[in-house]
Enzyme design. Sequence first.
Site, PDB file in Angstrom:
ATOM      1  N   ALA A  37       0.116  13.176   4.795  1.00 28.21           N
ATOM      2  CA  ALA A  37       0.890  11.985   4.450  1.00 28.21           C
ATOM      3  C   ALA A  37       0.056  10.719   4.657  1.00 28.21           C
ATOM      4  CB  ALA A  37       2.153  11.918   5.305  1.00 28.21           C
ATOM      5  N   ASP A  38       0.004   9.899   3.611  1.00 32.53           N
ATOM      6  CA  ASP A  38      -0.650   8.599   3.745  1.00 32.53           C
ATOM      7  C   ASP A  38       0.437   7.528   3.900  1.00 32.53           C
ATOM      8  OD1 ASP A  38       0.406   8.129   1.181  1.00 32.53           O
ATOM      9  OD2 ASP A  38      -1.516   8.447   0.181  1.00 32.53           O
ATOM     10  N   SER A  39       0.062   6.271   3.926  1.00 29.12           N
ATOM     11  CA  SER A  39       1.049   5.211   4.168  1.00 29.12           C
ATOM     12  C   SER A  39       2.090   5.145   3.050  1.00 29.12           C
ATOM     13  CB  SER A  39       0.363   3.856   4.346  1.00 29.12           C
ATOM     14  OG  SER A  39      -0.430   3.554   3.222  1.00 29.12           O
TER      15      SER A  39
END
Length: 79
Positions: A37-39
């Site tokens: 998961a990225d931002s």
Amino acid sequence: MDRSQILSKVIDIVNDTLDIEDSVELDESTNLKDLGADSFDLLELVTALEDEFELTMDDEAVEKIATIGQVVDAIENAQ
């Protein structure tokens, strides 16, 4: 809604939002970044959680979220 029910819904939403493979076992200690998961993914996840639980999560609490258990904590605190 008790913690185990919240956890179950959170895991379902994490699976759907992050498109996690069925073979990956998720629990309270699962780190969201370890799932890739990225931002942007986290923002999408928070939006889905707010819609599902009909609440608004505090921005400071959201910034501190790293694990699924912390997501559940934030939801419990926001209710």
